[in-house]
Write an enzyme that holds these catalytic residues in place. Sequence first.
Site, PDB file in Angstrom:
ATOM      1  N   GLU A 189       1.903   0.161  13.267  1.00  0.00           N
ATOM      2  CA  GLU A 189       0.921   0.100  13.523  1.00  0.00           C
ATOM      3  C   GLU A 189       0.404   0.099  14.813  1.00  0.00           C
ATOM      4  O   GLU A 189       0.748  -1.088  14.938  1.00  0.00           O
ATOM      5  CB  GLU A 189      -0.267  -0.446  12.149  1.00  0.00           C
ATOM      6  CG  GLU A 189      -0.975  -1.095  12.446  1.00  0.00           C
ATOM      7  CD  GLU A 189      -0.987  -2.236  11.608  1.00  0.00           C
ATOM      8  OE1 GLU A 189      -1.029  -2.295   9.668  1.00  0.00           O
ATOM      9  OE2 GLU A 189      -1.403  -3.380  11.791  1.00  0.00           O
ATOM     10  N   SER A 196      -4.271   0.267  11.973  1.00  0.00           N
ATOM     11  CA  SER A 196      -4.470  -0.994  10.307  1.00  0.00           C
ATOM     12  C   SER A 196      -5.700  -0.277   9.883  1.00  0.00           C
ATOM     13  O   SER A 196      -6.656   0.152   9.898  1.00  0.00           O
ATOM     14  CB  SER A 196      -5.019  -1.852  11.515  1.00  0.00           C
ATOM     15  OG  SER A 196      -5.495  -3.293  10.914  1.00  0.00           O
ATOM     16  N   CYS A 222      -0.788  -9.451   0.498  1.00  0.00           N
ATOM     17  CA  CYS A 222      -0.572  -8.577   1.627  1.00  0.00           C
ATOM     18  C   CYS A 222      -0.539  -6.810   1.625  1.00  0.00           C
ATOM     19  O   CYS A 222       0.305  -6.089   0.968  1.00  0.00           O
ATOM     20  CB  CYS A 222      -0.170  -9.219   3.103  1.00  0.00           C
ATOM     21  SG  CYS A 222      -1.137 -10.606   2.654  1.00  0.00           S
ATOM     22  N   ASP A 223      -0.483  -6.048   2.880  1.00  0.00           N
ATOM     23  CA  ASP A 223      -0.438  -4.953   3.507  1.00  0.00           C
ATOM     24  C   ASP A 223       0.736  -4.368   2.160  1.00  0.00           C
ATOM     25  O   ASP A 223       0.144  -3.300   2.053  1.00  0.00           O
ATOM     26  CB  ASP A 223      -0.184  -4.580   4.972  1.00  0.00           C
ATOM     27  CG  ASP A 223      -1.182  -5.354   5.567  1.00  0.00           C
ATOM     28  OD1 ASP A 223      -1.963  -5.843   4.897  1.00  0.00           O
ATOM     29  OD2 ASP A 223      -1.859  -4.180   6.765  1.00  0.00           O
ATOM     30  N   LYS A 224       1.313  -4.823   2.629  1.00  0.00           N
ATOM     31  CA  LYS A 224       3.369  -3.469   2.153  1.00  0.00           C
ATOM     32  C   LYS A 224       3.809  -4.404   1.021  1.00  0.00           C
ATOM     33  O   LYS A 224       4.116  -3.663   0.060  1.00  0.00           O
ATOM     34  CB  LYS A 224       4.181  -3.733   3.497  1.00  0.00           C
ATOM     35  CG  LYS A 224       3.491  -2.932   4.018  1.00  0.00           C
ATOM     36  CD  LYS A 224       2.774  -1.665   4.837  1.00  0.00           C
ATOM     37  CE  LYS A 224       2.229  -1.536   5.573  1.00  0.00           C
ATOM     38  NZ  LYS A 224       1.083  -2.735   6.209  1.00  0.00           N
ATOM     39  N   ASP A 233       1.416  -8.295   8.373  1.00  0.00           N
ATOM     40  CA  ASP A 233       0.850  -6.760   9.582  1.00  0.00           C
ATOM     41  C   ASP A 233       0.864  -8.023  11.268  1.00  0.00           C
ATOM     42  O   ASP A 233       1.065  -6.748  12.847  1.00  0.00           O
ATOM     43  CB  ASP A 233       0.179  -5.828   9.646  1.00  0.00           C
ATOM     44  CG  ASP A 233       1.209  -5.173   8.034  1.00  0.00           C
ATOM     45  OD1 ASP A 233       1.802  -5.843   7.507  1.00  0.00           O
ATOM     46  OD2 ASP A 233       0.824  -3.921   8.442  1.00  0.00           O
ATOM     47  N   CYS A 239      -7.200 -11.542   4.706  1.00  0.00           N
ATOM     48  CA  CYS A 239      -7.963 -11.929   6.191  1.00  0.00           C
ATOM     49  C   CYS A 239      -9.041 -10.992   5.404  1.00  0.00           C
ATOM     50  O   CYS A 239      -8.715 -10.290   4.861  1.00  0.00           O
ATOM     51  CB  CYS A 239      -7.877 -11.337   7.269  1.00  0.00           C
ATOM     52  SG  CYS A 239      -5.846 -11.772   8.087  1.00  0.00           S
TER      53      CYS A 239
END
Length: 552
Positions: free
Chosen positions: A442, A468, A113-115, A73, A185
């Site tokens: 985002e 985010s 991670c995010d997705k 992202d 992160c």
Amino acid sequence: MEQMELAATYARALYRACGVDRSGGKPLIGIACSWSGLVPGHVHLDELGRQVARGVAEAGATPAPFGTIALCDGICQGAGMHAVLPSREVIAASVELTARAYGFDALVCLASCDKVIPGMLLAAARLDLPTLFVSGGLMAEGVWRGERLVASDVKEAIGRFRRGELGEEELRQIEEAACPGPGVCNMMGTANTMCILLEAAGLSLPGNATILATAGAPGQLNPALLGLARRAGQCIVRALGQGLTFRQVLRQETLYNLVRVVQAIGGSTNAVLHLEALATELGCSLTLEDWDRLGRQTPLLAKFKPASAHTVSDFGKAGGVPALLQALAPLLELDLPTAYGCTLAEVAASAGQLESGGILRTLAEPLAPEGGIAVLYGNLAPGGAVVKKSGISPAMLRHTGPARVFDREEDVRQCLLGGRVGPGDVLVVRYEGPRGGPGMRELSLPAAILVGMGLGDSVAMITDGRFSGATRGPCIGHICPEAAVGGPIAAVRDGDLIEIDIPARKLNVRLSEEELQARLAQWRPPSRQAPAGFLRLYAREVGPASEGAPLR
């Protein structure tokens, strides 16, 4: 020789070309690995995958590793962000179809991670195999002039630079120091929120969410993380023997637990999208009303960067997920199985006693009486909107100001960087929803620049896109219905007064119903079209953010 045995001969021959011996009839364990050389949380997952495969083989089964995509992202900002949320559906389909095609007996998913974690969760819900996850561990903290840095500090530094608080050389130094190596992160963004939810659901081994990815020499993988991956390979074979499938672990009660976990840690608003989409796959119910109801009942027990000075590494030192489960125990259903054999109650009991007044608070002394995420309604958001209120200063919990309207993210970013935003403004960014974007981009960079420019206590931002997980400041997203389908946000004009009242859960434009409807009657959708390919298909088939933006 029986017919079925004859049919397997050809497959065994082809497996041999891959170095896989299927002659013994051992269970076949799929290892879905989202390794990527372009994602910090994933650059090392190939080595973790090898450790998982080693553990699978040691437990007497056959490892079957395969890959899927992963997007970052933070890197894929701007135009690239159109692809990020849609990638969740591609990841889900790729894992699901590979598992069905090869007939795996069980599954281990490696993602950070995010997705990627949400995509693999959707696939696991469809397959209902014994399933265990391994996330990639935390990125080490950076250091600049004695200050601890994480990735979100870079975004805010851009705003500080534009404000004149930092020079060009200082900005470069922060850029070079903030992300020192592989791992997730080290802030409470979507990636860490999802890693914590995996562990809180009993889908990853205890400690996985808060273990460091590296240790010792710079870039050297943490031996403890490698050992955890190997144990996960062993555990999945045991889970297969016990017949413990994904849907036995992740059920309605688990979803409610996870909502409370997100609320207690000030987690990512993106978790709202992902858990609602997962609930749909499971045939369970999870609505925006549930999020707000449970949030009102669940105190805020911790805050992490960028909403506080603490990192997720600090959370691990304070006991991590087991300690959080223990702290929340009176509000959770813990008599539930984990994917590795014990119960959530046993995981919670393994944590030591919480330190009074520490980073992780108790129910008796919370940071705030309500959780971190609120759901707003009003004539601007009749279908709901979502805000991370734990990242907002008290002065901005209620705000009324004139609208500054933008029809895409790039325009609001240029306006901010050009210094053309004034105290009191409400930045309205529309046509960024799941369908209108397409892809529900985002807006994390404009949000962080706003805070870095010192406007976080005087300027609000609202959008039918998303933010985010690490966003702080008065940023309201997921406005439904979105502008592209004629939602009220499409009728807002420059200068209209926007009223935000987060304690009262209200988001309104100060217009009469007659005026609002008259404007909507004249509204016509913009002429822009999604690019040919998957994004055009996505724009046509995606559902609303209030339902998790699923493909229908």
